[in-house]
Design an enzyme around this catalytic site. Structure first.
Site, mmCIF file in Angstrom:
data_model
loop_
_atom_site.group_PDB
_atom_site.id
_atom_site.type_symbol
_atom_site.label_atom_id
_atom_site.label_comp_id
_atom_site.label_asym_id
_atom_site.label_seq_id
_atom_site.Cartn_x
_atom_site.Cartn_y
_atom_site.Cartn_z
ATOM 1 N N GLY A 8 0.930 -1.702 0.240
ATOM 2 C CA GLY A 8 0.073 -0.155 -0.385
ATOM 3 C C GLY A 8 0.490 1.085 -0.325
ATOM 4 O O GLY A 8 1.763 1.361 0.505
ATOM 5 N N GLN A 13 3.023 10.472 1.474
ATOM 6 C CA GLN A 13 4.306 9.660 1.315
ATOM 7 C C GLN A 13 5.444 9.255 -0.034
ATOM 8 O O GLN A 13 6.656 9.510 0.751
ATOM 9 C CB GLN A 13 4.258 7.761 1.612
ATOM 10 N N CYS A 54 6.411 0.113 7.125
ATOM 11 C CA CYS A 54 5.807 0.750 6.585
ATOM 12 C C CYS A 54 7.358 1.240 5.578
ATOM 13 O O CYS A 54 7.969 1.226 6.101
ATOM 14 C CB CYS A 54 5.863 1.868 7.852
ATOM 15 N N LEU A 55 6.368 1.292 4.057
ATOM 16 C CA LEU A 55 7.978 1.998 3.555
ATOM 17 C C LEU A 55 8.394 3.480 3.980
ATOM 18 O O LEU A 55 9.740 3.718 3.206
ATOM 19 C CB LEU A 55 7.214 2.765 1.729
ATOM 20 N N HIS A 96 -4.177 0.744 7.667
ATOM 21 C CA HIS A 96 -2.941 1.803 7.718
ATOM 22 C C HIS A 96 -2.029 3.015 6.566
ATOM 23 O O HIS A 96 -1.689 4.264 6.825
ATOM 24 C CB HIS A 96 -2.051 1.095 7.482
ATOM 25 N N GLU A 97 -3.246 2.672 5.411
ATOM 26 C CA GLU A 97 -2.210 3.652 4.385
ATOM 27 C C GLU A 97 -4.124 5.441 4.755
ATOM 28 O O GLU A 97 -3.674 6.539 4.694
ATOM 29 C CB GLU A 97 -3.097 2.892 3.113
ATOM 30 N N HIS A 100 -2.236 7.056 7.313
ATOM 31 C CA HIS A 100 -1.197 8.154 6.931
ATOM 32 C C HIS A 100 -1.528 9.126 6.352
ATOM 33 O O HIS A 100 -1.252 9.912 6.915
ATOM 34 C CB HIS A 100 -0.138 7.502 4.974
HETATM 35 ZN ZN LIG Z 1 2.664 3.078 5.457
#
Ligand SMILES: [Zn+2]
Length: 144
Positions: A8, A13, A54-55, A96-97, A100
């Site tokens: 995701g 981000q 998380c990225l 999660h997204e 963000h």
């Molecule tokens: Zn994340």
């Protein structure tokens, strides 16, 4: 996202200030979810704890409690409103997204002690990558 084996990604981000996110847990049918202005309109009764990463903060993982089932309302890539119910891993990725988009990282769901430990570990792992991390000292609160 795919290059980093993520499931995701939220627009903010990658520096885009829009309430847009994608979730792709590898399903072909249904296809990956594009969520524009997503809102969780329903949550199940059950919670589940599972590990998340998380990225935005690579190589750091923590156990996060999330709803097992959510129903999300959003616009699709054509601007058409839709609702989708998700459970398990997909529901977790969606939450999660959306977090963000609300400025919340999975770390914010952890205890202060656990969060500090993980952030210290992450900062240490990034020490030699100059230009990647910028230490910012918050301005003292003052009049606006
Ligand atoms: Zn994340």
């Amino acid at each position: 996202m795919r290059a980093a084996k993520g499931v995701g990604l939220a627009a903010n981000q990658i520096g885009v200030a829009q309430r847009v996110a994608v979730v792709d847990i590898g399903e072909e049918d249904p296809p990956p979810l594009a969520l524009i202005n997503p809102v969780i309109v329903e949550r199940g009764d059950e919670l589940e704890v599972a590990e998340e990463g998380c990225l935005s903060i690579p190589d750091i993982f923590g156990d996060v409690e999330r709803d097992v089932r959510v129903v999300v309302e959003a616009l699709d890539r054509d601007g058409k409103r839709f609702r989708v119910a998700a459970t398990g891993y997909k529901a977790r990725a969606i939450q999660h997204e959306i977090d963000h988009l609300d400025g919340v990282l999975f770390l914010d769901h952890l205890s202060a002690v656990k969060r500090s430990l993980l952030l210290a570990k992450w900062k240490k792992s990034r020490k030699k990558q100059t230009g990647y991390l910028k230490e910012v000292t918050p301005e003292p609160a003052g009049e606006l």
